[in-house]
Scaffold this active site. Structure first.
Site, PDB file in Angstrom:
ATOM      1  CG  HIS A   1      33.886  -6.301  -6.872  1.00 37.60           C
ATOM      2  ND1 HIS A   1      33.315  -6.294  -8.119  1.00 37.60           N
ATOM      3  CD2 HIS A   1      33.214  -7.233  -6.148  1.00 37.60           C
ATOM      4  CE1 HIS A   1      32.344  -7.189  -8.162  1.00 37.60           C
ATOM      5  NE2 HIS A   1      32.246  -7.769  -6.978  1.00 37.60           N
TER       6      HIS A   1
ATOM      7  CD  GLU B   1      22.558  -3.836  -4.593  1.00 40.34           C
ATOM      8  OE1 GLU B   1      21.709  -3.816  -5.510  1.00 40.34           O
ATOM      9  OE2 GLU B   1      23.306  -4.809  -4.390  1.00 40.34           O
TER      10      GLU B   1
END
Ligand SMILES: Cc1ncc(C[n+]2csc(CCOP(=O)(O)OP(=O)(O)O)c2C)c(N)n1
Lengths: 337, 380
Positions: A129, A60
């Protein structure tokens, strides 16, 4: 005018952006051959090639950090962070690099980067999430933050974001990806809030996935003859509070609603500004309905964490109840069962 | 502490292994050959490299002195690292791009950034302050390792522009990124190496192994040199004498050419030594021995080029002119430093965004009005 889902609208918007400017390119994990885990980029690699829709290594910080270099080379990268909770490894690059380089370079170096983040809960996911990290980007000077809540906004906002020369974090309401709506022919002005439902008795201020929930609450209230105005902020940074202020001056009652944890969430800023600008118009303290200051809970408890119609209406009731008014902003009994 | 957890033992200078270094100029200034590197520059080229190093050192000396006189808040010295910075940066072409750190005064010098622009950063007047595109050099990264990813991304752009593999100096471009030995421990650096290898990017990683990350000696687990990190990513690695400007220039030229040809990244470990403090707020006597400093002093990058120049002929005129040039540069820097304007308040708001926001404009007006009020009162 066409009817489509938010995911399809984002896909169509990205396609338009790729067609409009050859410097626009997409990067992210699994966005190419797979089309992204939510299929938002479905088919784009097939049509624009693997050099413009790039499947990246699983890194990321690199996804955002290399976007910085690409922007310096004249590209307009749109990067996807697969899920909200995975943005933190890239947080340093976003906050220390993307947000600062324009200013550091004396205003010469542009950073036309869009960081797409599917965010929020309500989909029964495992941990990391379902996060709502928007306030962390809103409080970062140099970034702009958008939160579409409808297919129409999703379609136009993603294109407006790509066309912008400033770095933009696009918070995508992942639990609403599959909800459909009309996509009109013209975009709304980018940096504007919108009244989604008019009403004279109280105001709900919200954004993103909570817009639908607030509209449902207003619908339920209407059945009991209470007209609630719903304002969708749309743009979280910069905030466009003029419609909110106008609404609160008319209704005198307001509740701010978001999924993110309460403490220093966006509601805190909105409440403070309403107090500054509407103090003598308020009939009750500004109320807030938010997530709690705990980690986003395991999915079997998420219904208690997420603001729902009942909690919202309860908070609206409190603004009408002089004795209960001071409770409006604190936890009311029976919050997390 | 358990001894195996200690990373702060000073590396013994005597045990330093130089056998695998690419070297073209010995510490006492003799030219030697190496199978993997060649230098065929002229006498003038040699004088030019020498000039860059001398002037870089002068910028550094002045920066240090200006800090001591309270004109700068901080200065990170580059003393001892002139050869790696000048040698590698001189191998770059104008349309290549360099991504330096806060210590690479030689790199910004070579890329043509007016040295007074560097002072703004350390004086507290600027946070960078130049247009990276104008000079082909990014703003120095303060966050360790962050720039490695920017370089990888920029190199992706070079590939996408199809600016490699033409065999044409006007068309092909390459990217250089500078990092310290400490930065090799950062995740961003490893992600950048992985990225560069995955996409065969035209980027050269230049590790300036100056032996210390502040007080922490170069981390060499099991005695493995940093250059061997390249093996794991399947990219070539070169270990070069970082105090030998000819070798630095030669290996960099090869690495950049490889990048321009579209054959991918290279990792260079330039073995050098930071002779000064980490920054002006540091006290190196607390973590290293004078024997180590003496060892490196005898390997001074400028002295060895000077020895070669002295051996090859008389350059008295050029060297005298250089002395005068350095003095003039010093004088210019001292004056320029005091002339660096304080940050302009309105400017700080104006450059936040390309397209400003109403909220920010409001704050801007408020602070300017407040300031004007203060100025008025002060004038009374
Ligand atoms: C992410 C980050 N952590 C810590 C620091 C503080 N810091 C500044 S320089 C430095 C040491 C860097 O060492 P190295 O990479 O070897 O470069 P050198 O300073 O020796 O040139 C540290 C720890 C920083 N700037 N950034």
């Amino acid at each position: 005018m066409t009817r489509m889902s938010i995911a399809a609208a984002l896909n169509a918007g990205l396609r338009k952006a790729l067609e409009a400017d050859r410097h626009v390119m997409l990067m992210g994990e699994d966005i190419g051959r797979l089309g992204g885990v939510f299929r938002v980029t479905d088919g784009l690699q097939k049509d624009f090639g693997p050099a413009r829709v790039i499947d990246t290594p699983l890194a990321e910080s690199a996804i955002v950090g290399t976007a910085v270099g690409l922007a310096m080379r004249g590209y307009r990268p749109v990067v996807e962070i697969q899920f909200d909770g995975f943005v933190y490894p890239a947080y340093d690059q976003i906050v220390n690099q993307v947000a600062r380089l324009h200013s550091r370079s004396g205003g010469t170096q542009r950073m036309p980067i869009v960081i797409r983040i599917p965010y929020g809960g309500g989909i029964g996911a495992i941990e990391h999430h379902s996060e709502s990290p928007e306030a962390q980007f809103v409080m970062t000077p140099g970034l702009k933050v958008l939160a579409p809540s409808s297919p129409h906004d999703a379609y136009w906002m993603v294109q407006q974001a790509v066309a912008s020369d400033d770095p933009i974090v696009l918070m995508e309401p992942k639990r609403r990806y599959w909800e459909t709506g009309e996509v009109g022919d013209d975009p709304d002005p980018l940096w504007s809030s919108q009244v989604r439902r008019p009403g004279g008795d109280a105001t709900l201020v919200t954004y993103g996935p909570m817009v639908a929930t607030c509209l449902a609450a207003a619908e339920a209230a209407a059945a009991e003859d209470r007209e609630i105005e719903v304002v969708d902020l749309r743009t979280l940074s910069p905030l466009d509070l003029a419609p909110v202020v106008a609404s609160v001056r008319r209704t005198g009652r307001v509740v701010v609603v978001h999924e993110a944890q309460r403490t220093l969430g966006l509601g805190a800023e909105v409440a403070a500004r309403i107090t500054e600008q509407c103090f003598f118009h308020l009939e009750a303290p500004v109320g807030r309905v938010t997530g709690y200051d705990i980690h986003y809970p395991p999915s079997r408890a998420e219904e208690h964490f997420l603001p729902d119609v009942d909690r919202i209406l309860d908070a609206v009731d409190a603004t009408f109840d002089a004795a209960g008014a001071e409770l409006a902003s604190s936890e009311r009994p029976g919050g997390i069962a | 502490m358990h001894p195996s957890l200690s990373t702060t033992a000073s590396p013994a200078a005597a045990a330093f292994d130089e056998s695998d270094l690419v070297r073209l100029l010995t510490p006492d200034g003799r030219r030697v050959e190496h199978p993997d590197a060649a230098w065929s520059g002229s006498e003038d080229d040699l004088l030019a490299l020498h000039r860059d190093m001398v002037l870089t050192r002068r910028i550094d000396t002045e920066g240090y002195a200006l800090q001591r006189h309270g004109e700068l808040g901080l200065w990170p010295p580059s003393l001892g690292q002139e050869a790696v910075q000048v040698g590698t940066a001189r191998a770059l072409r104008p349309h290549d791009m360099a991504f330096p750190t806060y210590r690479d005064h030689g790199v910004t010098w070579v890329r043509g950034v007016p040295p007074e622009r560097l002072l703004g950063l350390y004086r507290g007047s600027e946070q960078g302050g130049w247009d990276p595109a104008e000079h082909g050099v990014a703003l120095p990264a303060i966050i360790i390792g962050a720039q490695t990813l920017h370089a990888a991304g920029y190199a992706m752009g070079v590939l996408m522009d199809e600016a490699v593999g033409h065999d044409d100096a006007a068309k092909d471009a390459a990217v250089a990124v500078y990092l310290g030995d400490g930065a090799t421990s950062q995740g961003d650096t490893l992600e950048a190496l992985s990225w560069a290898a995955s996409f065969t990017l035209p980027v050269v990683f230049v590790i300036e192994n100056n032996q210390y990350a502040i007080s922490t000696p170069t981390n060499r687990p099991g005695g493995v040199p940093l250059v061997r990190r390249a093996d794991g990513f399947g990219i070539p690695g070169v270990r070069v004498d970082g105090n030998d400007v000819l070798a630095c220039r030669a290996v960099m030229e090869t690495a950049l050419q490889r990048a321009r040809d579209g054959r991918g990244p290279t990792l260079i470990e330039a073995v050098t030594f930071r002779r000064g403090a980490h920054t002006t707020s540091d006290d190196p006597t607390r973590y290293r021995e004078s024997a180590e400093e003496e060892y490196w002093e005898a390997r001074d990058p400028i002295a060895r080029v000077r020895a070669l120049l002295d051996a090859t002929g008389s350059h008295a005129e050029a060297l005298a002119a250089l002395d005068a040039e350095a003095d003039a540069l010093g004088e210019h820097l001292r004056a320029a430093c005091r002339a660096v304007p304080d940050p302009d308040l309105a400017d700080l708001f104006d450059r936040m965004y390309v397209e400003s926001t109403p909220e920010l404009q409001e704050q801007r007006e408020a602070v300017l009005a407040w300031r004007a009020l203060g100025d008025e009162e002060a004038a009374r």
